[in-house]
Design a protein around this motif. Structure first.
Motif, PDB file in Angstrom:
ATOM      1  N   LEU A  75       7.677   4.290   8.639  1.00  0.00           N
ATOM      2  CA  LEU A  75       6.428   3.582   8.899  1.00  0.00           C
ATOM      3  C   LEU A  75       5.684   4.205  10.078  1.00  0.00           C
ATOM      4  N   VAL A  76       6.427   4.623  11.108  1.00  0.00           N
ATOM      5  CA  VAL A  76       5.784   5.319  12.228  1.00  0.00           C
ATOM      6  C   VAL A  76       5.136   6.605  11.742  1.00  0.00           C
ATOM      7  N   ALA A  77       5.848   7.357  10.894  1.00  0.00           N
ATOM      8  CA  ALA A  77       5.287   8.597  10.368  1.00  0.00           C
ATOM      9  C   ALA A  77       4.006   8.323   9.580  1.00  0.00           C
ATOM     10  N   THR A  78       3.978   7.224   8.836  1.00  0.00           N
ATOM     11  CA  THR A  78       2.774   6.874   8.080  1.00  0.00           C
ATOM     12  C   THR A  78       1.631   6.515   9.016  1.00  0.00           C
ATOM     13  N   TRP A 105       0.822  -1.213   0.000  1.00  0.00           N
ATOM     14  CA  TRP A 105       0.000   0.000   0.000  1.00  0.00           C
ATOM     15  C   TRP A 105       0.855   1.262   0.000  1.00  0.00           C
ATOM     16  N   VAL A 106       2.121   1.156   0.387  1.00  0.00           N
ATOM     17  CA  VAL A 106       3.000   2.321   0.320  1.00  0.00           C
ATOM     18  C   VAL A 106       3.120   2.795  -1.130  1.00  0.00           C
ATOM     19  N   THR A 107       3.340   1.869  -2.051  1.00  0.00           N
ATOM     20  CA  THR A 107       3.417   2.240  -3.469  1.00  0.00           C
ATOM     21  C   THR A 107       2.108   2.837  -3.945  1.00  0.00           C
ATOM     22  N   TRP A 108       0.978   2.237  -3.547  1.00  0.00           N
ATOM     23  CA  TRP A 108      -0.321   2.766  -3.979  1.00  0.00           C
ATOM     24  C   TRP A 108      -0.532   4.174  -3.427  1.00  0.00           C
ATOM     25  N   ARG A 109      -0.051   4.437  -2.225  1.00  0.00           N
ATOM     26  CA  ARG A 109      -0.139   5.785  -1.675  1.00  0.00           C
ATOM     27  C   ARG A 109       0.723   6.742  -2.487  1.00  0.00           C
ATOM     28  N   GLU A 110       1.909   6.289  -2.886  1.00  0.00           N
ATOM     29  CA  GLU A 110       2.801   7.138  -3.662  1.00  0.00           C
ATOM     30  C   GLU A 110       2.253   7.418  -5.056  1.00  0.00           C
ATOM     31  N   LEU A 111       1.410   6.525  -5.561  1.00  0.00           N
ATOM     32  CA  LEU A 111       0.789   6.767  -6.865  1.00  0.00           C
ATOM     33  C   LEU A 111      -0.128   7.989  -6.846  1.00  0.00           C
ATOM     34  N   GLU A 112      -0.517   8.419  -5.661  1.00  0.00           N
ATOM     35  CA  GLU A 112      -1.394   9.582  -5.549  1.00  0.00           C
ATOM     36  C   GLU A 112      -0.642  10.893  -5.747  1.00  0.00           C
ATOM     37  N   SER A 113       0.699  10.836  -5.757  1.00  0.00           N
ATOM     38  CA  SER A 113       1.463  12.081  -5.895  1.00  0.00           C
ATOM     39  C   SER A 113       2.739  11.875  -6.702  1.00  0.00           C
ATOM     40  N   ALA A 123      -5.953   4.641   2.067  1.00  0.00           N
ATOM     41  CA  ALA A 123      -5.752   5.312   3.354  1.00  0.00           C
ATOM     42  C   ALA A 123      -5.679   4.319   4.507  1.00  0.00           C
ATOM     43  N   GLN A 124      -6.579   3.352   4.518  1.00  0.00           N
ATOM     44  CA  GLN A 124      -6.560   2.351   5.583  1.00  0.00           C
ATOM     45  C   GLN A 124      -5.455   1.323   5.343  1.00  0.00           C
ATOM     46  N   GLY A 125      -5.255   0.962   4.091  1.00  0.00           N
ATOM     47  CA  GLY A 125      -4.282  -0.070   3.768  1.00  0.00           C
ATOM     48  C   GLY A 125      -2.861   0.322   4.102  1.00  0.00           C
ATOM     49  N   VAL A 126      -2.487   1.582   3.861  1.00  0.00           N
ATOM     50  CA  VAL A 126      -1.104   1.989   4.087  1.00  0.00           C
ATOM     51  C   VAL A 126      -0.773   2.002   5.577  1.00  0.00           C
ATOM     52  N   VAL A 127      -1.749   2.337   6.419  1.00  0.00           N
ATOM     53  CA  VAL A 127      -1.511   2.310   7.871  1.00  0.00           C
ATOM     54  C   VAL A 127      -1.420   0.880   8.370  1.00  0.00           C
ATOM     55  N   ALA A 128      -2.321   0.025   7.901  1.00  0.00           N
ATOM     56  CA  ALA A 128      -2.291  -1.387   8.307  1.00  0.00           C
ATOM     57  C   ALA A 128      -0.990  -2.041   7.863  1.00  0.00           C
ATOM     58  N   PHE A 129      -0.563  -1.758   6.628  1.00  0.00           N
ATOM     59  CA  PHE A 129       0.699  -2.315   6.142  1.00  0.00           C
ATOM     60  C   PHE A 129       1.859  -1.858   7.012  1.00  0.00           C
TER      61      PHE A 129
END
Length: 263
Positions: free
Chosen positions: A198-201, A116-124, A148-154
């Protein structure tokens, strides 16, 4: 908008995409630069370039030719090859894909950029599309409802699983060694800067650059601010000397990061 990328990155990816199109015509419809290059935290000689290659077909027949192209890229152009439908389905469903890690192309690799980190990065990210003999750059904002939920869970899972094990391994490696003994800068830098992102995320919902994450961590844990600053300086090319004592401090910071994931 190639000006959104460091000039060295824009030049390297432009030449790569043009050669990629020659070797595999029609395969890649667009290429999205993510990671440090798109986040303003890319450093020549240290950083690779991460790219999501959006493909129009199964690239299996093209991979042998592309493997050599990736291996010869300098800086390394790493990334993942995905179809539009795979991007729409998300990393919880897409379990493997052709991926490039440190210049090595693997035809069916789990993990790595399939998160989900990559998917989050696809937004910008910054998108490149080959047009004739050039590449047209523009901002991109791909969206997936579960990001949004996936990147925190990951991030929580990765800290508790992957980084917890890395910490255990480092603790065993450092056991019995003298405090002043030199330690590889790459080890200290990796352990210091990896978990804090990851903590920052978890705490912000964003994927911060390593430098921005270090600032975030220094505010949260000021007792580690000096180590964080030295790790960032080393990453930018201002080489630092690290010792076993620094490794033990990095380990202590890692343990604090894991504890955040367990809250």
């Amino acid at each position: 908008m190639s000006e959104q990328l460091p000039p060295a990155v824009a030049d390297a990816v432009t030449q790569f995409l043009l050669e990629q199109r020659r070797l595999a015509p029609g395969l890649v419809s667009r290429a999205i630069v993510t990671g440090s290059a798109a986040a303003g935290d890319w450093h020549a000689g240290v950083s690779d370039i991460d790219v999501v290659f959006v493909v129009t077909r199964d690239p299996v027949d093209d991979l042998p030719a592309l493997a050599g192209l990736h291996a010869a890229s300098e800086p390394h152009i790493d990334g993942v090859y995905l179809t539009e439908s795979e991007i729409a389905r998300g990393p919880d469903i897409v379990q493997t894909a052709p991926q490039v890690v440190e210049g090595v192309l693997v035809s069916s690799l789990p993990g790595a950029q399939l998160s989900w980190v990559t998917w989050r990065e696809l937004e910008s990210g910054v998108q490149g599309v080959v047009d004739g003999g050039d590449v047209i750059w523009s901002p991109v904002s791909d969206r997936h409802p579960g990001t949004a939920q996936g990147v925190v869970a990951f991030s929580r899972d990765n800290l508790q699983d992957y980084w917890q094990r890395i910490g255990d391994g480092l603790e065993a490696e450092l056991a019995g060694r003298a405090e002043h003994e030199p330690l590889r800068p790459e080890t200290v830098r990796w352990v210091t800067l990896g978990p804090i992102r990851l903590v920052a995320t978890i705490e912000t919902g964003e994927v911060l650059s390593k430098t921005a994450a270090a600032d975030h961590a220094a505010e949260r844990w000021p007792e580690h601010a000096e180590l964080l600053q030295r790790a960032v300086r080393d990453r930018t090319g201002d080489r630092q000397e690290f010792t076993v004592r620094d490794g033990r401090e990095a380990l202590a910071l890692l343990r604090k990061c894991v504890s955040v994931a367990e809250e």
